[in-house]
Structure formats: structure tokens, C-alpha cells
Design a protein around this motif. Sequence first.
Motif, mmCIF file in Angstrom:
data_model
loop_
_atom_site.group_PDB
_atom_site.id
_atom_site.type_symbol
_atom_site.label_atom_id
_atom_site.label_comp_id
_atom_site.label_asym_id
_atom_site.label_seq_id
_atom_site.Cartn_x
_atom_site.Cartn_y
_atom_site.Cartn_z
ATOM 1 N N ALA A 94 91.330 27.509 20.225
ATOM 2 C CA ALA A 94 92.756 27.878 20.416
ATOM 3 C C ALA A 94 93.436 26.537 20.327
ATOM 4 O O ALA A 94 94.880 26.500 20.214
ATOM 5 C CB ALA A 94 92.951 28.558 21.698
ATOM 6 N N HIS A 95 92.875 25.447 20.159
ATOM 7 C CA HIS A 95 93.128 24.110 20.137
ATOM 8 C C HIS A 95 93.509 23.897 18.712
ATOM 9 O O HIS A 95 94.857 23.742 18.386
ATOM 10 C CB HIS A 95 92.231 23.066 20.777
ATOM 11 C CG HIS A 95 92.637 21.745 20.687
ATOM 12 N ND1 HIS A 95 91.750 20.866 20.479
ATOM 13 C CD2 HIS A 95 94.099 21.042 20.684
ATOM 14 C CE1 HIS A 95 92.426 19.332 20.373
ATOM 15 N NE2 HIS A 95 93.579 19.721 20.479
ATOM 16 N N ARG A 96 92.617 23.404 17.745
ATOM 17 C CA ARG A 96 93.032 23.060 16.526
ATOM 18 C C ARG A 96 92.288 23.775 15.413
ATOM 19 O O ARG A 96 92.252 23.642 14.152
ATOM 20 C CB ARG A 96 92.568 21.651 16.384
ATOM 21 C CG ARG A 96 93.361 20.904 17.134
ATOM 22 C CD ARG A 96 94.668 20.297 16.687
ATOM 23 N NE ARG A 96 94.247 19.215 15.807
ATOM 24 C CZ ARG A 96 94.086 17.961 15.935
ATOM 25 N NH1 ARG A 96 94.000 17.280 17.334
ATOM 26 N NH2 ARG A 96 93.620 16.867 15.094
ATOM 27 N N GLY A 97 91.782 25.381 15.728
ATOM 28 C CA GLY A 97 91.239 26.078 14.932
ATOM 29 C C GLY A 97 89.994 25.947 14.352
ATOM 30 O O GLY A 97 89.407 26.708 13.517
ATOM 31 N N ALA A 98 89.128 24.983 14.977
ATOM 32 C CA ALA A 98 87.558 24.953 14.380
ATOM 33 C C ALA A 98 86.857 26.101 14.983
ATOM 34 O O ALA A 98 87.173 26.690 16.026
ATOM 35 C CB ALA A 98 87.248 23.565 15.150
ATOM 36 N N LEU A 99 85.659 26.366 14.114
ATOM 37 C CA LEU A 99 84.799 27.423 14.739
ATOM 38 C C LEU A 99 84.321 27.038 16.061
ATOM 39 O O LEU A 99 84.025 25.641 16.351
ATOM 40 C CB LEU A 99 83.884 27.358 13.745
ATOM 41 C CG LEU A 99 83.765 28.025 12.445
ATOM 42 C CD1 LEU A 99 82.689 27.485 11.537
ATOM 43 C CD2 LEU A 99 84.150 29.523 12.383
ATOM 44 N N ILE A 100 84.130 27.823 17.033
ATOM 45 C CA ILE A 100 83.715 27.470 18.371
ATOM 46 C C ILE A 100 82.166 27.954 18.276
ATOM 47 O O ILE A 100 81.363 27.085 18.878
ATOM 48 C CB ILE A 100 84.316 28.962 19.328
ATOM 49 C CG1 ILE A 100 85.713 28.885 19.277
ATOM 50 C CG2 ILE A 100 83.489 28.732 20.649
ATOM 51 C CD1 ILE A 100 86.486 30.005 20.223
ATOM 52 N N CYS A 148 83.889 23.871 21.923
ATOM 53 C CA CYS A 148 83.891 23.728 20.455
ATOM 54 C C CYS A 148 83.680 22.298 20.482
ATOM 55 O O CYS A 148 83.824 21.318 21.186
ATOM 56 C CB CYS A 148 85.579 23.699 20.346
ATOM 57 S SG CYS A 148 86.191 23.081 18.786
ATOM 58 N N VAL A 149 82.969 21.777 19.331
ATOM 59 C CA VAL A 149 82.392 20.679 19.130
ATOM 60 C C VAL A 149 83.620 19.407 19.022
ATOM 61 O O VAL A 149 83.376 18.434 19.332
ATOM 62 C CB VAL A 149 81.432 20.400 18.000
ATOM 63 C CG1 VAL A 149 80.114 21.313 18.375
ATOM 64 C CG2 VAL A 149 82.196 20.858 16.548
ATOM 65 N N TYR A 150 84.703 20.027 18.656
ATOM 66 C CA TYR A 150 85.806 18.930 18.117
ATOM 67 C C TYR A 150 86.439 18.389 19.275
ATOM 68 O O TYR A 150 86.384 17.036 19.287
ATOM 69 C CB TYR A 150 86.914 19.914 17.443
ATOM 70 C CG TYR A 150 87.564 19.154 16.372
ATOM 71 C CD1 TYR A 150 87.696 17.658 16.052
ATOM 72 C CD2 TYR A 150 88.623 19.546 15.588
ATOM 73 C CE1 TYR A 150 88.457 16.721 15.414
ATOM 74 C CE2 TYR A 150 89.368 18.936 14.689
ATOM 75 C CZ TYR A 150 89.444 17.611 14.534
ATOM 76 O OH TYR A 150 90.168 17.004 13.550
ATOM 77 N N HIS A 151 87.012 18.828 20.329
ATOM 78 C CA HIS A 151 87.585 18.403 21.390
ATOM 79 C C HIS A 151 86.938 18.905 22.903
ATOM 80 O O HIS A 151 87.703 18.650 23.827
ATOM 81 C CB HIS A 151 89.068 18.289 21.362
ATOM 82 C CG HIS A 151 89.670 17.880 20.223
ATOM 83 N ND1 HIS A 151 89.864 18.435 18.988
ATOM 84 C CD2 HIS A 151 90.056 16.539 19.837
ATOM 85 C CE1 HIS A 151 90.657 17.702 18.109
ATOM 86 N NE2 HIS A 151 90.632 16.580 18.629
ATOM 87 N N ALA A 152 85.841 19.453 22.600
ATOM 88 C CA ALA A 152 85.053 20.186 23.910
ATOM 89 C C ALA A 152 86.101 20.956 24.741
ATOM 90 O O ALA A 152 86.023 21.145 25.950
ATOM 91 C CB ALA A 152 84.700 18.895 24.715
ATOM 92 N N TRP A 153 86.739 21.776 23.969
ATOM 93 C CA TRP A 153 87.461 23.003 24.803
ATOM 94 C C TRP A 153 86.330 24.100 24.991
ATOM 95 O O TRP A 153 85.548 24.307 24.117
ATOM 96 C CB TRP A 153 88.502 23.649 24.003
ATOM 97 C CG TRP A 153 89.902 22.870 23.986
ATOM 98 C CD1 TRP A 153 89.816 21.423 24.140
ATOM 99 C CD2 TRP A 153 91.161 23.208 23.889
ATOM 100 N NE1 TRP A 153 91.120 21.052 24.303
ATOM 101 C CE2 TRP A 153 91.919 22.064 24.074
ATOM 102 C CE3 TRP A 153 91.731 24.505 23.914
ATOM 103 C CZ2 TRP A 153 93.427 21.915 24.200
ATOM 104 C CZ3 TRP A 153 93.157 24.449 24.034
ATOM 105 C CH2 TRP A 153 94.191 23.386 24.171
ATOM 106 N N ARG A 154 86.280 24.599 26.296
ATOM 107 C CA ARG A 154 85.409 25.265 26.594
ATOM 108 C C ARG A 154 85.777 27.009 26.968
ATOM 109 O O ARG A 154 86.633 27.280 27.658
ATOM 110 C CB ARG A 154 84.417 24.966 27.936
ATOM 111 C CG ARG A 154 83.336 25.428 28.575
ATOM 112 C CD ARG A 154 82.637 24.808 29.532
ATOM 113 N NE ARG A 154 83.458 24.664 30.537
ATOM 114 C CZ ARG A 154 83.924 25.201 31.543
ATOM 115 N NH1 ARG A 154 83.286 26.435 31.761
ATOM 116 N NH2 ARG A 154 84.712 24.803 32.604
#
Lengths: 408, 153
Positions: A82-88, A101-107
Motif C-alpha cells: 500500500a506504500h509504493r506498490g511493490a510486490l509484497i 515488503c522488501v522495499y521499506h519494510a511495511w508489514r
Amino acid sequence: MPLDTVWPEGSIHQVPYWVFQRAEVLAREQEAIFRGACWHYLCLEAEIPNRGDYRTTQLGELPVVVARDAEGNINAFENRCAHRGALIALEDGGNTKDFTCVYHAWRYDMAGNLKGVAFRNGIAGKGGMPKDFKLEEHCPRKLRVATLCGLVFGTLSEATPPLEDYLGAEIVGRVQRVLAGRTPEVLGRFTQALPNNWKLYTENVRDSYHASLLHLFFTTFEVNRLTQKGGLIVSEGGGNHVSWSAIEAGAAGGEYAQQQIRSDSDYKLADPSLLHGFQEFGDNCTLQILSVFPTFVLQQIQNCIAVRQVVPRAVDRTDLHWTYLGFAEDTAEQRIMRLKQCNLVGAAGFVSMEDGCVGGFVQRGAAGAGDQQAVLRMGGHDAASSDTRATEASVRGFWKAYRAATGY
Amino acid sequence: MLNEIHGFQAAYARCIDDNRLEGWPDFFLADGRYRLTTADNHRRGLQAGLIWANSRAMLQDRISALRQANIYERHGYRHILGLPLVEPQADGTARAETPFMVARIMRDGTTDLFATGRYLDIFARDAAGALKLQERVVVCDSSRIDTLLAIPL
């Protein structure tokens, strides 16, 4: 409107070739069908048996996570942070407590709810999310999920009718015939990359006319001939179908020889044990091909049970995912027979390898003919059930459902 | 035995690439096994194959079906085999692992890298003392097969 996006008026027995060729058609399908009011096969319950198990899949271009949570419920949500659209989730499947998420570690939890944001309160009192940022206001879109006999379906749309209404009672009964009361086990998974538009495959699956003509192997060994006892069920909206055939002692087979159709030959197997299947359903039915609009197939060819999922990759490229099934209740001999009969299907299948190339023949054959039409007049003009398979009624049914969904 | 296996693998590849497919089953014992699968299925221990045979006769049926029944566009393969890693067994058989790359050449000349993978083999001798495959598991690295797999790997 340009000539080559006009559909012959009121017709489901003529299909214009532009529908297989144009990028804007695929874009409309992604929205109206794959993210629209349709149920899409996601996976088998048997693939996510334990809490924390998950699989990733696609609704057309839309990536999806299917996960079993700590309460044992199955959830499905967009595989998009939900942050920047990367695959979770990056794997085909696995077991996990949560997704980060690997990009900014949203969980996220197993239902796709946002549970944590890295450095939410900043570092040393600086930066971080604003005070009014609420976790519960941010999550990937969630799918509605429904299951039938261990098959997991999902839809993004609130407008999709309940799964059993969508399928129709006859189709539900035919799914139950193959899967009810048993414990499916995955025997193997294979992906066939088809060089054609996805609809050329979904047409092919519903085309009971071609099966015994293109697939010589089928016909010769009487796994399936149009002269066998059989029939066709087309659901009310047209989109779902069942084609079935059964062994009938002393059935007439002369039509093939009389018409000098290529499907008649004296070809014999050196190891005929391939076709010595066991009576699994008590109804002599050797073949049941079942489709659900738009892209799901449940197949019984003798004792070879498989599900197929169609995923468009581009206008002229399609992934066909095969999952071969056995059941925990199988005896050792029955399991061997299923493995043996897997030779009939898939990318190297005796009776199905042709389906891998014939869609490409249409894609290439109809190039430059976007303003011309395919003719689907076998068995009339409607999309009704019948007791013959010498008809294109279920292909017309697909187009009936397709036109209703897309507005073409 | 190492030299013999080298020669065997080269002859196997040439048999397929020269379109002498009727000779292909003879590389196996009468009760030889052949299974063609993917690395993902292999790793998970899933038993199904794209091709699954537990007799030489089933392999003969593969070829007669290709010649007489199945429909596909004319094409051929070129196998490039790596060096086999051979482990002789106490019972006189040998296990071998041989990597391969296979290019597919279509009738219009289009040439693609069709498959990469490895052969996991068990070699044994038949009654006449000839080296044969008791088992070949073809493990393709990719889980994706382009269009169809007609000719065996």
C-alpha cells in the motif's frame, strides 16, 4: 468507431478476429473481466493446508496473495504494498507469520492488513509518519473468497453473485462429482507458454467439435469420439460448460471412416496399460471437461484429474498453469495409473499437445484479418445444452458471457 | 565405465537431434524408467512428469504417437551436453548427472533456447552386457515449456 472494433450485430456465432489482436481489448478485459464481476480460480485448499501457508497467483495482470490465517480462514488480497506498490510476496508460496515488503519494510498480516511501518515515529524524534497516519487506512485491495470442494476462488468485485449461483447447479454438481468427499494432493505443476491470445485457449477448451478431429490419439483409443455417448452442458449465462463422454458397449464408430476423417486409423499401443484405468466414479464417464468463465478448467480424462488456470501475459501470449491431482485416498496402484495417464495431458500430452500450437496457428493465420470473422455455426446459433457434442454451443456460450461482461 | 557413459550420452543426443527417434527407446532397459519434470517439482518431491514412462514400450508409444497421431509444426533439437558426473555403485550400476542445453529449430529457421537442465541417470547392463538406462529423470531448470514438448529431451 473503426471498422475493426465492430462486432457483427447481435451475434455469438460470428467472432471478429480483432478481439484476439488489439491491446485496448486486453486492457478492457483486465478491468471488466479480471477485476470485474467474475469468480477467478486462485489455488487449491490443499496447497495451503496449514495456518500461515500462502500461494501467489494472478487475476489477469493483477498479482494476488492467497493466505491461511491463524484462525484457519482463507484470505486473498492484492500482492501490492500500500506504500509504493511493490510486490509484497515474491515466492510462489510458503509458510509465514506475516508479510514484509522488501522495499521499506511495511508489514502485513495474513489478511493483508497493514500492521507495521518501519521508522513510523522517525529517528531520534525527527522524521517519521505524521500523527494523523492510520495503519487501518492503508492496505492492498482485498478479494472476496469462496471455496467449493477444495477449489479456492476470488473476486475483486462486490457485484459478483455468490459462487454457487455464478456456477449454476449443474456445474456445481459436476465439480462435486470429481472432487467431493476426497482429499486432493498435488502430483505436479507445469506451465505451458501459449503463443496466442488467452481467448483462443478458452474457446479451445469449450470446443467439443475439435477434440476428436485434431486429437487422433483420443479418437483411436475411444477415450473420446463424437459417436460415443456424451453431451454438453452450458450454464445459463453461457460462460460455464461441461463436455462429457462415456463408454457404451457396441457404439457406432463408422462415421469417422465414412467421412475419411484423419481421426480414424489402425494405430495401436505397444504398452496398452496406459489406458487400463480404474472405475473411479461408477458412471462409465471417461471424460469430463468443465470450464468456468473466464479462465478455470477442471479436467477428468479417465483417471487423470487436473485443474488448469489461464493467465494472459500479452495480447498474443498466455500462460496455462496445470496442476495435476491425486487423492490421499488413492491406492499405490491407482496413484501409478494417475501418473501414467498424466502422459495424456499437458505440454507433452498425447491428447493435448496440439492445443498448445493450434491457438498459435489461429493467431498467425488471422493476422491481417482483424475485420474478418470466425464462424461458429456448428449445431445452430444458440448457447444451449445438448445431447450431442457435434456443436459449438459452449464456444458460443463463452462469447455470450464475454460480450455481456465487456460490452463489446 | 566413464568413457562408455561419455559415448552413450553423445550417441543419445545424436539419435534425437538426427531425428532417428525410433532408436531412442533402445537406450533404455525393457523395464527402464523415463520421467521429464521441472526443478521445482523435483525439489518438492512431486512425482508427476510431463512425460512419465515405466517401460521401454511406453517410450516406443511416444515415438509412434509423434509419427502417426500428434500434430505439431516441424522442428528439431540440438542438444549440447556438459560433462557427466559419474558415481559407480557397489552393485555394478552407476549414477550419473549430466547437464544439457537444447536449442529448438523451427521450420522457418527460428532458433530458441528451448530447455536447460540435467539428466539424473542410473546406468545398468542388459543381459547381453550392453550399457543401458535403468532410469533417466530429465529435470528442466524452468517450470515453463514454450508451446509444446513433442520430441523428447
